[in-house]
Design a protein around this motif. Structure first.
Motif, PDB file in Angstrom:
ATOM      1  N   THR A 236       0.836  -1.200   0.000  1.00 12.39           N
ATOM      2  CA  THR A 236       0.000   0.000   0.000  1.00 12.39           C
ATOM      3  C   THR A 236       0.870   1.248   0.000  1.00 12.39           C
ATOM      4  OG1 THR A 236      -1.790  -1.117   1.181  1.00 12.39           O
ATOM      5  CG2 THR A 236      -1.765   1.296   1.258  1.00 12.39           C
ATOM      6  N   ILE A 237       0.514   2.193  -0.844  1.00 11.67           N
ATOM      7  CA  ILE A 237       1.160   3.504  -0.835  1.00 11.67           C
ATOM      8  C   ILE A 237       0.191   4.483  -0.178  1.00 11.67           C
ATOM      9  CG2 ILE A 237       2.108   5.378  -2.205  1.00 11.67           C
ATOM     10  CD1 ILE A 237       2.689   3.393  -4.410  1.00 11.67           C
ATOM     11  N   SER A 238       0.532   4.984   0.982  1.00 11.41           N
ATOM     12  CA  SER A 238      -0.283   5.993   1.665  1.00 11.41           C
ATOM     13  C   SER A 238       0.161   7.364   1.172  1.00 11.41           C
ATOM     14  CB  SER A 238      -0.109   5.877   3.181  1.00 11.41           C
ATOM     15  OG  SER A 238      -0.535   4.614   3.635  1.00 11.41           O
ATOM     16  N   CYS A 239      -0.559   7.895   0.200  1.00 10.13           N
ATOM     17  CA  CYS A 239      -0.125   9.136  -0.444  1.00 10.13           C
ATOM     18  C   CYS A 239      -0.126  10.317   0.514  1.00 10.13           C
ATOM     19  CB  CYS A 239      -1.031   9.436  -1.645  1.00 10.13           C
ATOM     20  SG  CYS A 239      -1.024   8.140  -2.896  1.00 10.13           S
ATOM     21  N   GLY A 240      -0.985  10.261   1.541  1.00 13.45           N
ATOM     22  CA  GLY A 240      -1.074  11.376   2.464  1.00 13.45           C
ATOM     23  C   GLY A 240      -0.128  11.311   3.634  1.00 13.45           C
ATOM     24  N   SER A 241       0.700  10.276   3.711  1.00 11.60           N
ATOM     25  CA  SER A 241       1.648  10.185   4.819  1.00 11.60           C
ATOM     26  C   SER A 241       2.663  11.316   4.709  1.00 11.60           C
ATOM     27  CB  SER A 241       2.362   8.840   4.794  1.00 11.60           C
ATOM     28  OG  SER A 241       3.242   8.772   3.685  1.00 11.60           O
ATOM     29  N   PRO A 242       3.243  11.734   5.828  1.00 12.82           N
ATOM     30  CA  PRO A 242       4.226  12.832   5.769  1.00 12.82           C
ATOM     31  C   PRO A 242       5.368  12.564   4.795  1.00 12.82           C
ATOM     32  CG  PRO A 242       3.594  12.398   8.046  1.00 12.82           C
ATOM     33  CD  PRO A 242       2.975  11.311   7.216  1.00 12.82           C
ATOM     34  N   ALA A 243       5.793  11.304   4.678  1.00 13.69           N
ATOM     35  CA  ALA A 243       6.909  10.993   3.788  1.00 13.69           C
ATOM     36  C   ALA A 243       6.526  11.117   2.317  1.00 13.69           C
ATOM     37  CB  ALA A 243       7.414   9.583   4.072  1.00 13.69           C
ATOM     38  N   ASN A 244       5.283  10.725   1.978  1.00 15.25           N
ATOM     39  CA  ASN A 244       4.866  10.694   0.573  1.00 15.25           C
ATOM     40  C   ASN A 244       4.068  11.913   0.131  1.00 15.25           C
ATOM     41  OD1 ASN A 244       6.009   8.149   0.211  1.00 15.25           O
ATOM     42  ND2 ASN A 244       4.123   7.088   0.787  1.00 15.25           N
ATOM     43  N   PHE A 245       3.611  12.728   1.058  1.00 17.45           N
ATOM     44  CA  PHE A 245       2.675  13.794   0.709  1.00 17.45           C
ATOM     45  C   PHE A 245       3.259  14.730  -0.349  1.00 17.45           C
ATOM     46  CE2 PHE A 245       0.533  17.897   1.413  1.00 17.45           C
ATOM     47  CZ  PHE A 245      -0.776  17.487   1.196  1.00 17.45           C
ATOM     48  N   ASP A 246       2.494  14.916  -1.403  1.00 16.30           N
ATOM     49  CA  ASP A 246       2.857  15.794  -2.522  1.00 16.30           C
ATOM     50  C   ASP A 246       4.086  15.308  -3.279  1.00 16.30           C
ATOM     51  OD1 ASP A 246       2.154  17.942  -4.124  1.00 16.30           O
ATOM     52  OD2 ASP A 246       3.503  19.330  -3.117  1.00 16.30           O
ATOM     53  N   ARG A 247       4.385  14.005  -3.191  1.00 15.20           N
ATOM     54  CA  ARG A 247       5.518  13.444  -3.926  1.00 15.20           C
ATOM     55  C   ARG A 247       5.114  12.280  -4.821  1.00 15.20           C
ATOM     56  NH1 ARG A 247       9.561  13.617   1.258  1.00 15.20           N
ATOM     57  NH2 ARG A 247       9.937  15.852   1.218  1.00 15.20           N
ATOM     58  N   ILE A 248       3.803  12.111  -5.020  1.00 18.48           N
ATOM     59  CA  ILE A 248       3.318  11.011  -5.847  1.00 18.48           C
ATOM     60  C   ILE A 248       2.709  11.534  -7.143  1.00 18.48           C
ATOM     61  CG2 ILE A 248       1.806   9.009  -5.972  1.00 18.48           C
ATOM     62  CD1 ILE A 248       4.050   8.709  -3.939  1.00 18.48           C
ATOM     63  N   PHE A 249       1.679  12.359  -7.046  1.00 22.05           N
ATOM     64  CA  PHE A 249       0.950  12.798  -8.232  1.00 22.05           C
ATOM     65  C   PHE A 249       1.591  14.036  -8.844  1.00 22.05           C
ATOM     66  CE2 PHE A 249      -2.134  10.612  -5.515  1.00 22.05           C
ATOM     67  CZ  PHE A 249      -2.480   9.584  -6.370  1.00 22.05           C
ATOM     68  N   GLY A 250       1.717  14.007 -10.172  1.00 20.18           N
ATOM     69  CA  GLY A 250       2.332  15.129 -10.870  1.00 20.18           C
ATOM     70  C   GLY A 250       3.829  15.226 -10.663  1.00 20.18           C
ATOM     71  N   LYS A 251       4.426  14.203 -10.043  1.00 20.17           N
ATOM     72  CA  LYS A 251       5.867  14.174  -9.797  1.00 20.17           C
ATOM     73  C   LYS A 251       6.473  12.984 -10.549  1.00 20.17           C
ATOM     74  CE  LYS A 251       5.149  17.385  -6.670  1.00 20.17           C
ATOM     75  NZ  LYS A 251       5.533  18.793  -6.871  1.00 20.17           N
ATOM     76  N   GLU A 252       7.760  13.049 -10.789  1.00 21.08           N
ATOM     77  CA  GLU A 252       8.414  11.931 -11.447  1.00 21.08           C
ATOM     78  C   GLU A 252       8.587  10.774 -10.471  1.00 21.08           C
ATOM     79  OE1 GLU A 252      12.037  13.398 -13.212  1.00 21.08           O
ATOM     80  OE2 GLU A 252      11.091  13.368 -15.189  1.00 21.08           O
ATOM     81  N   LEU A 253       8.141   9.595 -10.898  1.00 26.31           N
ATOM     82  CA  LEU A 253       8.410   8.355 -10.186  1.00 26.31           C
ATOM     83  C   LEU A 253       9.454   7.589 -10.993  1.00 26.31           C
ATOM     84  CD1 LEU A 253       4.784   7.361  -9.183  1.00 26.31           C
ATOM     85  CD2 LEU A 253       6.455   8.627  -7.838  1.00 26.31           C
ATOM     86  N   PHE A 254      10.191   6.717 -10.327  1.00 20.59           N
ATOM     87  CA  PHE A 254      11.351   6.106 -10.957  1.00 20.59           C
ATOM     88  C   PHE A 254      11.270   4.583 -10.854  1.00 20.59           C
ATOM     89  CE2 PHE A 254      12.392  10.264  -9.389  1.00 20.59           C
ATOM     90  CZ  PHE A 254      13.092  10.854 -10.422  1.00 20.59           C
ATOM     91  N   VAL A 255      11.449   3.913 -11.991  1.00 21.53           N
ATOM     92  CA  VAL A 255      11.417   2.452 -12.048  1.00 21.53           C
ATOM     93  C   VAL A 255      12.846   1.939 -12.205  1.00 21.53           C
ATOM     94  CG1 VAL A 255      10.422   0.441 -13.177  1.00 21.53           C
ATOM     95  CG2 VAL A 255       9.191   2.620 -13.212  1.00 21.53           C
ATOM     96  N   GLU A 256      13.179   0.899 -11.446  1.00 16.63           N
ATOM     97  CA  GLU A 256      14.498   0.278 -11.555  1.00 16.63           C
ATOM     98  C   GLU A 256      14.349  -1.207 -11.862  1.00 16.63           C
ATOM     99  OE1 GLU A 256      18.651  -0.154  -9.016  1.00 16.63           O
ATOM    100  OE2 GLU A 256      16.739  -0.212  -7.939  1.00 16.63           O
ATOM    101  N   GLY A 257      15.182  -1.700 -12.769  1.00 18.93           N
ATOM    102  CA  GLY A 257      15.251  -3.126 -13.009  1.00 18.93           C
ATOM    103  C   GLY A 257      16.220  -3.773 -12.044  1.00 18.93           C
ATOM    104  N   VAL A 258      15.737  -4.728 -11.246  1.00 17.45           N
ATOM    105  CA  VAL A 258      16.569  -5.364 -10.225  1.00 17.45           C
ATOM    106  C   VAL A 258      16.765  -6.850 -10.516  1.00 17.45           C
ATOM    107  CG1 VAL A 258      15.974  -3.703  -8.440  1.00 17.45           C
ATOM    108  CG2 VAL A 258      14.555  -5.743  -8.744  1.00 17.45           C
TER     109      VAL A 258
END
Length: 472
Positions: A236-258
């Protein structure tokens, strides 16, 4: 006189403001997404409060006046948090205070309608390596290609970052404290409509296959990527948590091949009842990398000695030497000799190829007693093309016109490579070649990269730059 009039006007304005009756207001998002959690609202007064605060009270009702249990925190404080769920609602606020004029209790009231809706999500700026050159689309589904992040971008100021501080080089996909210098992460951005809707308080479900990890950008102070999930898990991604707030929507997310694999990164938006509301993202990725040789080099190793290492993508090459293959890392043969006789079968011993001034058509390979090395040259065979097409070598080579059927790649002067049979983890569209490095190891690499690079140097290879293929 003018200044005095202005001063008197300001005094009168302040006096009028001080006599303005107290009014209560509610502040917070007025349009929120379904299933928004812990959305903050607060009440505040304006005007002149000639009294002592006694308390605050909140109520939440639907548009028909029915009481809703959306308030998740203490309703008798100035600030509350609301679970929006799926129904529009009205917040009612009451402020109670004791008047200084007559010591009686007085009240101020406010209401605030909050509309609840379902957003539509779209993805933008979905990245893939080489601008999508190796992406494929079948029955409307696009498979994007991403590197299995096996290289090490942690070489900074003459030393490698080590997670264990042992001096050991860590492949990027194993480095947890990943910095923003990693160039193998691919981006995408989640946007939503209507843009006026507040979506930053919803929960998302992230489903990652075994070969992918998803990151968000950390704060400016952190200067690193922060993992949103673990490969092979549903989280679960809690978008409203202090760590994630305003860093999910309209922001760059990054995918890594592991790891090496093919599968979909999925993000879904669920309701409080556990039912799916909508799909946010479903992106199919295939990872690739040259994992046939070795990537993690010892400190002070060969990487910084490769003249063209900045032209080769770190995940698209590897090294072979006596530690990880049957290849000899002897210095007494070089790239052209390796390309035509890598096992020394034709001549029976290693030799070094020069551009000119060594050997002749009647005696093309000569022994130098001073160095104890065998030498030949392009000139001894009548030219570059003649050297690579000589019947001395097996298989017989001839001029080719495609990367896909070429056996030997000639770049320039003493840059030449032999078709690679070590293609583990690479794409079918890649044309991998071996090249002997002067410093010892064999470089497995994509031939197109150095072929293009050689044509961009400050000389004109002209007709000498060609590919060779088998008569078969």
């Amino acid at each position: 006189m003018k200044k005095l009039l202005i001063f008197m006007m300001l005094i009168c304005t302040a006096a009028l403001a001080s006599n303005e009756p107290v009014a209560l207001h509610i502040y917070g998002p007025g349009y929120v997404a379904k299933n928004s959690y812990a959305v903050p609202y607060y009440m505040a007064t304006s005007g002149f409060l000639n009294g002592r605060p006694l308390g605050w009270t909140w109520e939440c009702k639907d548009l028909n006046g029915n009481t809703l249990d959306y308030i998740e925190t203490n309703p008798y404080v100035r600030e509350i948090k609301v679970d929006a769920r799926e129904t529009s609602f009205i917040l009612y606020a009451r402020f109670r205070y004791e008047s200084y004029e007559d010591n009686t209790e007085r009240y101020s009231y406010a209401s605030y309608q909050v509309n609840v809706g379902e957003p539509t999500f779209t993805l933008q700026n979905i990245g893939s390596i080489h601008n999508g050159e190796f992406d494929t689309t079948t029955t409307g589904v696009t498979t994007r290609v991403i590197h299995f992040n096996i290289d090490s971008d942690n070489y900074v100021n003459g030393s490698y970052y080590s997670q264990t501080n042992t001096g050991e080089i860590i492949p990027d996909f194993l480095v947890e404290q990943k910095t923003v210098n990693d160039d193998d992460l691919l981006t995408f951005r989640i946007n939503h409509t209507p843009a006026s809707m507040e979506v930053r308080y919803i929960h998302l479900k992230l489903d990652l296959p075994n070969h992918l990890v998803l990151y968000r950008k950390g704060s400016a102070q952190e200067n690193k990527y922060v993992a949103l999930g673990t490969a092979g898990h549903l989280q679960t991604i809690s978008c409203g948590s202090p760590a994630n707030f305003d860093r999910i929507f309209g922001k760059e997310l990054f995918v890594e091949g592991v790891g090496l694999g093919l599968g979909n990164l999925k993000i879904n938006y669920y309701g409080s009842d556990g039912n799916l509301i909508s799909q946010v993202a479903d992106v199919r990725y295939r990872t690739c990398a040259d994992v046939s040789g070795r990537q993690a080099l010892p400190v002070g190793g060969i990487l910084e000695d490769i003249e063209f290492d900045d032209q080769l993508d770190g995940c698209e090459w590897s090294l072979f030497d006596e530690s990880n293959s049957s290849f000899s890392s002897a210095y007494d043969y070089n790239a052209p000799a390796f390309a035509v006789d890598h096992n020394w079968n034709a001549i029976g011993y290693p030799f070094i190829v020069l551009v000119s001034d060594s050997g002749n058509p009647g005696n093309p390979i000569i022994f130098d007693p001073a160095s104890c090395y065998y030498y030949t040259s392009y000139e001894a065979f009548g030219g570059v093309r003649e050297f690579y097409e000589s019947p001395m070598w097996t298989p017989q080579l001839s001029l080719g016109g495609s990367f896909h059927d070429s056996v030997v790649m000639f770049y320039y002067e003493l840059w030449a490579a032999l078709r690679s049979w070590s293609t583990t983890g690479t794409l079918p569209a890649w044309n991998m070649f071996f090249m002997k490095l002067d410093s010892g190891p064999i470089l497995n690499h994509r031939g197109e990269v150095l072929f293009d690079y050689s044509s961009g140097l400050n000389y004109s290879p002209g007709p000498m730059k060609f590919m060779l293929n088998s008569n078969d």
